[in-house]
Motif scaffolding. Structure first.
Motif, PDB file in Angstrom:
ATOM      1  N   ALA A   7      35.695  47.431  49.732  1.00 51.68           N
ATOM      2  CA  ALA A   7      36.608  46.459  50.337  1.00 51.68           C
ATOM      3  C   ALA A   7      38.056  46.847  50.071  1.00 51.68           C
ATOM      4  O   ALA A   7      38.908  46.793  50.959  1.00 51.68           O
ATOM      5  N   PHE A  60      45.415  44.933  62.848  1.00 43.82           N
ATOM      6  CA  PHE A  60      45.629  43.798  61.960  1.00 43.82           C
ATOM      7  C   PHE A  60      47.113  43.479  61.805  1.00 43.82           C
ATOM      8  O   PHE A  60      47.528  42.326  61.950  1.00 43.82           O
ATOM      9  N   PRO A 118      39.454  41.894  52.926  1.00 50.46           N
ATOM     10  CA  PRO A 118      40.175  42.949  52.220  1.00 50.46           C
ATOM     11  C   PRO A 118      41.433  42.401  51.560  1.00 50.46           C
ATOM     12  O   PRO A 118      42.176  41.628  52.169  1.00 50.46           O
ATOM     13  N   LEU A 176      44.338  43.473  50.666  1.00 46.87           N
ATOM     14  CA  LEU A 176      45.655  43.641  51.262  1.00 46.87           C
ATOM     15  C   LEU A 176      45.815  42.733  52.466  1.00 46.87           C
ATOM     16  O   LEU A 176      46.893  42.195  52.709  1.00 46.87           O
ATOM     17  N   ALA A 177      44.718  42.520  53.213  1.00 46.75           N
ATOM     18  CA  ALA A 177      44.790  41.707  54.415  1.00 46.75           C
ATOM     19  C   ALA A 177      45.115  40.263  54.062  1.00 46.75           C
ATOM     20  O   ALA A 177      46.074  39.679  54.579  1.00 46.75           O
ATOM     21  N   ILE A 178      44.314  39.682  53.144  1.00 49.97           N
ATOM     22  CA  ILE A 178      44.555  38.271  52.824  1.00 49.97           C
ATOM     23  C   ILE A 178      45.869  38.111  52.079  1.00 49.97           C
ATOM     24  O   ILE A 178      46.603  37.134  52.267  1.00 49.97           O
ATOM     25  N   ALA A 201      48.490  39.889  52.642  1.00 50.06           N
ATOM     26  CA  ALA A 201      49.534  39.962  53.658  1.00 50.06           C
ATOM     27  C   ALA A 201      49.698  38.606  54.351  1.00 50.06           C
ATOM     28  O   ALA A 201      50.814  38.142  54.566  1.00 50.06           O
TER      29      ALA A 201
END
Lengths: 507, 315
Positions: free
Chosen positions: A442, A464, B157, B159-161, B163
């Protein structure tokens, strides 16, 4: 066991659903999707805002929009996938298909490299605790996970791509470089093998002389631009791999395993020589190659079974791994053979932008090299951090196991060091490592967002970030869906490994 | 292979703590033993010195808030450019494109990055240990619920959350710390749970349970001390992770916002300057490296010092 798997899968689906609600809510509430239009001076701004509101269903509550999205995704099970549209009305499913390809290629390559190299380094540093090698690897590992990714990327682009391309144009190593490489190899190998100071000096000296000799020979043969390949080199490499695998898994004294592994290697290379003249290898396709790989594994296992004797399982493991390695050797050998003609097509082999060279004309293998050269730098960057993590966790978990009483017992009853490390210590130290590996997958996908941005890949990361900047849930959710599903699968595999490694945890 | 066995079972000859093999004339308390072991870890000591120097210099040089420091330049003023703005005696770290003193900017960035890293490290370690220990000890439905909660966070992920949350905090430092701290505890929780799951089957836990010790006391007094190694290693990794995460977020534009500067936002602002003004690229990067490396080495020293099993390895 079956109910265990079923329960975990069901739980994962529920988790995925909950996470998707969380992610959707967060994305929708992270900003104003009309922000850029509100600041605009265009005459038709009201019309543009209305149009976007209609495309994104902004007049609906967030849970109604979530329901529409979920309904479209649920359609995947009945054969009509709908990931929604982004704010300009483009089909997100189509965009995702393109993006996921390059991202998963990157992340999978990095994961595999990181597991193999990281775990190997961790074991070596654990059994050579407090040696120079241990300190060296420890320092390097700390250095790597202290590196800001894109800071390192700038350096990597400069030295790994631009300088390398300049160098490959000439393709000759300078004397200083030769001495440097040989010295590093000599120090590393003597530190890994260990022993008395005298033995270290002998190992180091021999390695140094050997590496210098080989590198000078490479210079003379112009090897870096036109490397020698062919069945003979492949046979050497495959037999080397066979001996190595046997030595690690079964011990070199186990003649049955050794002969079985060597048989596998020889059969593999003979098959390579024969198949090289058929379209299966000369002008291959992905399904064809995969089929060959499966056949290769089946044949290797069969050889192991026939040679096996009283310990079939172990010998089959040896031949199976040897089979995988031999297949890799064959592919590597073919690619090496195509390197010269590839350089003719693309004189600066590593470019710093993109996942493949646009308008590249070459046959299957040349295109594969192109993918490979474009993959090297981002993969190396992604893998470095994971290698550091894996090696540290493997080391600490190995050290813990090596201090247990049953390891002392194993030593006391006179088992060889290889058997103690491989059979007793390594298997038990794997338990914490599986968790880390699954979790790290992940992290890698997250890390890929930055790596892709730096190296200009049109991947999931791009999807994204653009989506998030525009407060556009559809692309963000597509990113989440792909990565989330991948993580669920990885965690499931980790759970299975966990249960099979530690009977106490089985429920 | 005799030397291998010796190395694997304990420190080899010449290792720093060889004297511990001898029976000790004086007896020490548990804390003293930990301290003595830590002081013997050379890497950790060097790292402590570096870390202390970074903290002291960054906070005293330009001061905190309105309190002035000993450095006579500030972060906002554009000074006259000397030459091409490269490092000089007047501006040891050089000047940026409009002449601001880069030493002051880097120090300010260091302050903010340290604040974020330690804040996130503390919050996430507390959450992770608590959740992991409770889930591992009670098993059953509690374990399932807590681990599914962990999975909900883990599955997105990081970094995604981060961000998305970073975008929502709109430049508020404390909110950013809370948000990151509420995200990065997951690996620690899973690790602690794994450890606790296997520790709770040990005899000493059964003994404690048999004499009627309460679950809370078993967890805190009997189980957690045995997971200190895992927790310290993970906590230090988390601090390093937090610095790098903040760097990544700032690079993508979702982290520390102007007028605040962090080491991450400095690098991302000047990443194009590698060929023209290399000092703008090198200094913040090297500061991040120095901090993260020190934190990691201190963690390594702590692991060697704290781990109660360490003593059992000495023959």
């Amino acid at each position: 066991m079956f109910t265990f798997i079923l329960r975990r899968t069901l739980a994962s689906v529920v988790v995925l659903l909950l996470s998707s609600v969380l992610m959707f809510w967060l994305t929708v509430h992270s900003g104003d999707p009309l922000a850029d239009l509100r600041g605009s001076n265009a005459d038709n701004v009201q019309q543009l805002m209305d149009a976007r509101s209609a495309t994104m269903n902004l007049d609906l509550e967030w849970y109604e929009r979530y329901w529409i999205w979920l309904d479209g995704v649920a359609g995947c099970f009945t054969g009509s996938c709908d990931f929604g549209v982004n704010r300009s009305g483009q089909d997100v499913l189509f965009m995702t298909g393109l993006a996921a390809q390059s991202t998963l290629r990157l992340v999978t390559a990095a994961t595999l490299i990181a597991i193999v190299v990281g775990v190997a380094l961790g074991i070596l540093t654990a059994i050579r605790q407090y040696s120079g090698f241990d300190y060296g690897v420890t320092f390097a590992a700390f250095l790597f996970f202290s590196l800001p990714v894109f800071w390192a990327a700038v350096l990597l682009k400069e030295f790994g791509a631009i300088r390398f391309n300049d160098w490959i144009a000439g393709g000759q190593l300078g004397p200083l470089m030769i001495i440097l490489v040989a010295a590093v190899a000599a120090v590393a190998l003597s530190a890994i093998l260990g022993g008395s100071t005298r033995r270290k000096l002998v190992t180091g000296g021999a390695t140094f002389a050997f590496v210098v000799g080989v590198l000078v020979l490479f210079n003379l043969l112009n090897w870096y631009r036109d490397p020698i390949s062919g069945p003979f080199m492949a046979l050497l490499a495959a037999c080397g791999a066979a001996v190595l695998v046997t030595a690690i898994v079964a011990g070199i004294r186990n003649r049955k395993a050794l002969y079985a592994a060597l048989t596998t290697a020889v059969v593999g290379i003979v098959a390579y020589v024969v198949l090289a003249y058929t379209p299966l290898l000369a002008d291959p396709s992905w399904p064809g190659l995969f089929g060959l790989f499966v056949v290769a594994i089946a044949v290797s296992l069969l050889i192991g079974r026939l040679w096996g004797g009283y310990n079939k399982k172990q010998v089959m493991l040896v031949t199976g791994v040897t089979g995988v390695l031999t297949s890799l050797v064959v592919v590597a050998d073919i690619l090496v053979g195509y390197w010269a003609s590839f350089l003719g097509l693309k004189s600066r082999p590593i470019s710093t932008i993109g996942s493949q060279t646009p308008n590249f004309t070459g046959d299957f293998w040349e295109r594969l090299i192109d993918y490979g050269t474009q993959l090297i730098l981002p993969t190396a960057l992604l893998a470095l951090v994971s290698i550091a993590t894996h090696s540290r966790f493997t080391r600490s978990s190995m050290l813990e196991v090596l201090n247990q009483d049953y390891v002392r017992t194993a030593r006391a009853k006179g088992l060889s060091e290889r058997e103690v490390v491989v059979k007793h210590a390594f298997r038990n130290s794997l338990i914490p490592i599986t968790t880390i590996v699954a979790f790290d997958f992940a992290a890698l996908i997250g890390g890929a967002v930055i790596t892709e941005t730096v190296f200009g890949w049109q991947g999931m990361g791009q999807l994204f970030i653009t989506g998030l900047r525009q407060v556009d849930p559809a692309p963000v959710m597509a990113f989440f869906l792909v990565t989330g599903t991948a993580v669920v699968v990885m965690n499931l595999l980790a759970d299975l490994a966990y249960a099979s490694l530690d009977p106490r945890i089985r429920r | 292979m005799s030397d291998t066995q010796q190395n694997a079972a304990g420190p080899g000859p010449g290792a720093a703590d060889v004297e511990e093999l001898l029976p000790e004339a004086k007896s020490y308390s548990a804390n003293q033993i930990v301290l003595r072991r830590f002081l013997r870890h050379r890497g950790a000591i060097v790292a402590m010195v570096v870390m202390a120097a970074v903290i002291v210099v960054s906070f005293t040089s330009i001061g905190i808030g309105s309190i002035p420091g000993w450095w006579d330049k500030d972060i906002a003023t554009a000074y006259d450019k000397i030459g091409d703005g490269g490092p000089t005696w007047e501006h040891p770290f050089g000047q940026d494109t409009i002449g601001k003193d880069y030493f002051a900017l880097t120090m300010r960035g260091t302050q903010i990055s340290l604040y974020i890293a330690f804040g996130v490290g503390i919050i996430s370690t507390l959450i992770g240990t608590l959740i992991g220990a409770i889930a591992g000890y009670f098993r059953g439905i509690v374990d399932s619920l807590l681990m599914r909660l962990t999975d909900v966070v883990i599955i997105i992920p990081l970094l995604a959350i981060a961000a998305v949350l970073g975008r929502m905090t709109e430049g508020s430092l404390n909110l950013l710390i809370l948000a990151l701290g509420a995200l990065v505890w997951t690996s620690l929780a899973r690790l602690v749970r794994g450890e606790v799951l296997s520790l709770r089957e040990r005899d000493f836990v059964m003994a404690a349970r048999a004499v009627g010790t309460s679950p809370g006391r078993i967890i805190v007094r009997h189980i957690l001390p045995n997971t200190v190694g895992v927790i310290t290693v993970s906590a230090t990794l988390t601090i390093a992770t937090a610095i790098l995460l903040e760097t990544g977020l700032s690079f993508l534009g979702f982290g520390v916002q102007k007028p605040d500067v962090s080491l991450g936002s400095l690098i991302s602002e000047y990443q194009g300057a590698f060929l023209t003004r290399p000092w703008l690229f090198w200094w913040p990067g090297l500061m991040i490296l120095a901090i993260a490396l020190s934190v990691n080495f201190i963690g390594d020293g702590l692991r060697d010092a704290f781990d109660p099993r360490q003593t059992s390895t000495k023959e």
